[in-house]
Write an enzyme that holds these catalytic residues in place. Structure first.
Site, PDB file in Angstrom:
ATOM      1  N   SER A  90       0.813  -1.220   0.000  1.00  0.00           N
ATOM      2  CA  SER A  90       0.000   0.000   0.000  1.00  0.00           C
ATOM      3  C   SER A  90       0.848   1.273   0.000  1.00  0.00           C
ATOM      4  O   SER A  90       0.374   2.325  -0.451  1.00  0.00           O
ATOM      5  CB  SER A  90      -0.945  -0.002   1.207  1.00  0.00           C
ATOM      6  OG  SER A  90      -0.212  -0.159   2.409  1.00  0.00           O
ATOM      7  N   ASP A 213      -1.004   6.805  10.964  1.00  0.00           N
ATOM      8  CA  ASP A 213      -0.501   5.464  11.306  1.00  0.00           C
ATOM      9  C   ASP A 213       1.026   5.383  11.299  1.00  0.00           C
ATOM     10  O   ASP A 213       1.599   4.342  11.620  1.00  0.00           O
ATOM     11  CB  ASP A 213      -1.083   4.414  10.355  1.00  0.00           C
ATOM     12  CG  ASP A 213      -0.685   4.652   8.898  1.00  0.00           C
ATOM     13  OD1 ASP A 213       0.057   5.624   8.621  1.00  0.00           O
ATOM     14  OD2 ASP A 213      -1.109   3.866   8.041  1.00  0.00           O
ATOM     15  N   HIS A 216       1.898   5.177   6.206  1.00  0.00           N
ATOM     16  CA  HIS A 216       1.525   5.691   4.886  1.00  0.00           C
ATOM     17  C   HIS A 216       1.906   7.164   4.776  1.00  0.00           C
ATOM     18  O   HIS A 216       2.082   7.850   5.788  1.00  0.00           O
ATOM     19  CB  HIS A 216       0.033   5.468   4.650  1.00  0.00           C
ATOM     20  CG  HIS A 216      -0.302   4.004   4.562  1.00  0.00           C
ATOM     21  ND1 HIS A 216      -0.680   3.260   5.663  1.00  0.00           N
ATOM     22  CD2 HIS A 216      -0.280   3.147   3.509  1.00  0.00           C
ATOM     23  CE1 HIS A 216      -0.880   2.003   5.296  1.00  0.00           C
ATOM     24  NE2 HIS A 216      -0.644   1.909   3.993  1.00  0.00           N
TER      25      HIS A 216
END
Length: 235
Positions: A90, A213, A216
């Site tokens: 991701s 988080d 990212h």
């Protein structure tokens, strides 16, 4: 009446003495000087100095990229022309716009939650389709540490001529971060065509580069991430 012996000539007045002396001097001088004389005649011919490399000229759009990502002309030019296969999780998804801006010939394949064990199969499929570039970027390790068997399978698919740039991980909330990064460093040190991109080291004290988080990327982080990749490739 006794005859008196003729007086002996001084050795210095004897011709043979001077002949021998001259020979000794000549031989001794030759012995001392022969090496320098030989060197004189064996001097290599002068070579022309190598021409200086021509300065790299960037287009207007490339200059903007260089300024935005803090890249040298050399790194910018290389990134603009190199064909890249980028495979990741991701985090790779986050940076697709930046990757395409710096590496316009990159094919980016990112997927949320992707694990390293998927990489050998992905690489093999791309290779079978003749779509695996000679420069490969790997961004995997965020979701778990790679296993040695999977690394070996991947490197077997890649071979020893393709160059692999493996970006290490910034995932401080997970216990496998250090294990993964140590493994990446070890592989890069032992395999000539594998290169570590030290994202963890660059981003260590940059909280504004990350989302909540701490994994990212925000826009600043994405620019730094792709800029670091281009700089590492440009070395």
């Amino acid at each position: 009446m006794k005859r008196h012996a003729a007086p002996r000539k001084s050795i210095l007045k004897r011709p043979i003495f001077w002949v021998i002396l001259v020979v000794i001097v000549l031989i001794g001088g030759f012995t001392v000087e022969h090496k320098s004389i030989a060197n004189l005649f064996s001097q290599p011919t002068a070579t022309k100095p190598k021409p200086k490399p021509k300065p790299i000229k960037l287009t207007a759009s490339e200059k903007k990229v260089a300024q935005k990502y803090h890249l040298s002309p050399k790194a910018t030019a290389k990134a603009h022309t190199v064909k890249v296969t980028a495979i990741g999780d991701s985090v790779m998804v986050d940076i697709v716009p930046e990757m395409k801006q710096v590496f316009p010939n990159a094919q980016v394949d990112g997927a949320v939650g992707r694990q390293f064990y998927e990489l050998p199969t992905i690489a093999q499929n791309l290779k079978n389709e003749h779509k695996l570039a000679n420069t490969i970027v790997v961004n995997l390790g965020t979701n778990g540490p790679p296993k040695k068997a999977d690394i070996s399978r991947f490197l077997k698919v890649v071979g020893n001529k393709r160059q692999v740039y493996w970006i290490n991980t910034h995932v401080p909330t997970q216990k496998w971060q250090d294990q993964t990064n140590q493994m990446i460093a070890s592989i890069a040190n032992s395999i000539p065509n594998v290169h570590m991109v030290d994202w963890h080291g660059l981003s260590k004290d940059q909280p504004t580069w990350f989302a909540g988080d701490d994994v990212h990327l925000q826009t600043k982080g994405a620019i730094a991430y792709v800029g670091l990749l281009a700089k590492t490739m440009g070395k």
